[in-house]
Design a protein around this motif. Sequence first.
Motif, PDB file in Angstrom:
ATOM      1  N   UNK A   1      21.218 -44.380  30.340  1.00 48.22           N
ATOM      2  CA  UNK A   1      22.524 -44.817  30.163  1.00 48.22           C
ATOM      3  C   UNK A   1      23.255 -43.909  29.074  1.00 48.22           C
ATOM      4  N   UNK A   2      23.977 -42.924  29.683  1.00 49.04           N
ATOM      5  CA  UNK A   2      24.818 -41.768  28.958  1.00 49.04           C
ATOM      6  C   UNK A   2      25.646 -42.352  27.887  1.00 49.04           C
ATOM      7  N   UNK A   3      26.077 -43.620  27.995  1.00 47.02           N
ATOM      8  CA  UNK A   3      27.063 -44.508  27.183  1.00 47.02           C
ATOM      9  C   UNK A   3      26.392 -44.731  25.887  1.00 47.02           C
ATOM     10  N   UNK A   4      25.024 -44.785  25.970  1.00 48.96           N
ATOM     11  CA  UNK A   4      24.335 -45.161  24.908  1.00 48.96           C
ATOM     12  C   UNK A   4      23.627 -43.951  23.991  1.00 48.96           C
ATOM     13  N   UNK A   5      24.257 -42.672  24.335  1.00 47.46           N
ATOM     14  CA  UNK A   5      23.649 -41.354  23.474  1.00 47.46           C
ATOM     15  C   UNK A   5      24.185 -41.578  22.285  1.00 47.46           C
ATOM     16  N   UNK A   6      23.062 -41.543  21.415  1.00 50.21           N
ATOM     17  CA  UNK A   6      23.097 -41.468  19.843  1.00 50.21           C
ATOM     18  C   UNK A   6      23.814 -40.010  19.422  1.00 50.21           C
ATOM     19  N   UNK A   7      25.126 -40.032  19.590  1.00 47.02           N
ATOM     20  CA  UNK A   7      25.744 -38.786  18.856  1.00 47.02           C
ATOM     21  C   UNK A   7      27.031 -39.383  18.107  1.00 47.02           C
ATOM     22  N   UNK A   8      26.712 -39.144  16.908  1.00 46.92           N
ATOM     23  CA  UNK A   8      27.638 -39.509  15.990  1.00 46.92           C
ATOM     24  C   UNK A   8      29.110 -38.911  15.727  1.00 46.92           C
TER      25      UNK A   8
END
Length: 423
Positions: free
Chosen positions: A416-423
């Motif tokens: 799920x790209x929407x869950x990518x952990x990018x701060x």
Amino acid sequence: MPILTVFYIKLFINLGLTLGIFWVISRSELFAKWQLEKEKAVFAAGFVLLRLIPWIGIFLIINEDPRGDIPFFFYKAEAAKAGGFVYRDFWSYHAPLYAYIISIPVWIWHNSRAIVLFMVLMESAILWLTYKTYKVKSSRALQYAMIYLMLPAGFMYILVDGQEEVWFWGAALLIWRYTINHKDNYEIGAGLLFALTLLTIKVTFIFLLPAILVVVKKPVKMLLVMAAVGIPAVGFLYWQIGDLFLMPIQHTEQLMTPNLFSVSRPFIELFIHINEKKSTMINWIGLLFTVFLPAYMAFKARHRHISEILPGIFIAVFVCMMIFQASAMGAYLIAYLMAVLFDVIDIRKTWHVIVLLAVNWLTVVQPFVWVYIHQPSYTSFGMFGNLSNLFEYILQIMNVLCFVWILRKTYQNVVNPDKLAVA
């Protein structure tokens, strides 16, 4: 120095490192500013304070002897330096080039402490390259780099024990950066780097291949490149030493902890007795899950470019190895700890920080306790009448739960790209 004293010192150091992590987490704005203005100075200061000075203190001032695998590494490095041929003239469970690489520092200083320093320098180089890769999309990258230097597991297993597993992430990082810079026709470069890794570190890296082949656009092309490198190398080894080059594959490791098998064994033994001297089938079953689950994740995310999901696929492979391989042990966390911190952990979320610290503390404490109580195999529930056994078993369960949490979060990030952990 007595082993118990060493353990208590490690606990004290872990406490100091943990307090340091809390301080770094509370200074997000400061580190964001430093990332823009003085990244090299701050990174260098972190390296000196948290790696170089401790190494000097431990191995030059206190004059401690290196522990863990370093004595065996030094044996291999000495043999390689003397011109020995790997597998024929000396034992090695690593890839053929590994012994010659770790012999480089021994040429400069003929001492096992030189190998530990070499491992620290390699780790720091990988950390710097990781930071440079993530800084383009995160203002917290420098903050995460400093947190990594304070993580107890990395500090103990690399600085003190000289473990090399972080090299796996270094190799995956090079492949990842290549796919970032080459959005098309990346199979040649990726295949070349993958093949060189298999000749350099450990054959275990091959576990990553099936998942990568699922997501690359031209898997056959990548395999042909790998074959172009691998077949001549294998042919040369066979010409020189026959089938001795199979030593790393033929090496059968004993059942270790913590993993899914070690914590479920009391239940398994209710139905079937496991002969530890004939446990190959258990590892083969674990291998199937280790390869299948990351490949399934890659299949679910096959519509995305490999550069978007490669770190997650890498993490999934090695965390699956620790969950499902009965021969997996806690030290393997070092292989993907850096990637987990940068790609999965969000320090703004309390539960993320708790799991990160828990898995680091457990990785330091549980193996010592297990060895200290004579490495019990929990073949019956009656063994938990011994409180030491029960305590260590609980530590194992907590460890495995942390691994499962990491796998779950990684799955979300990949699929799920929407869950990518990018701060």
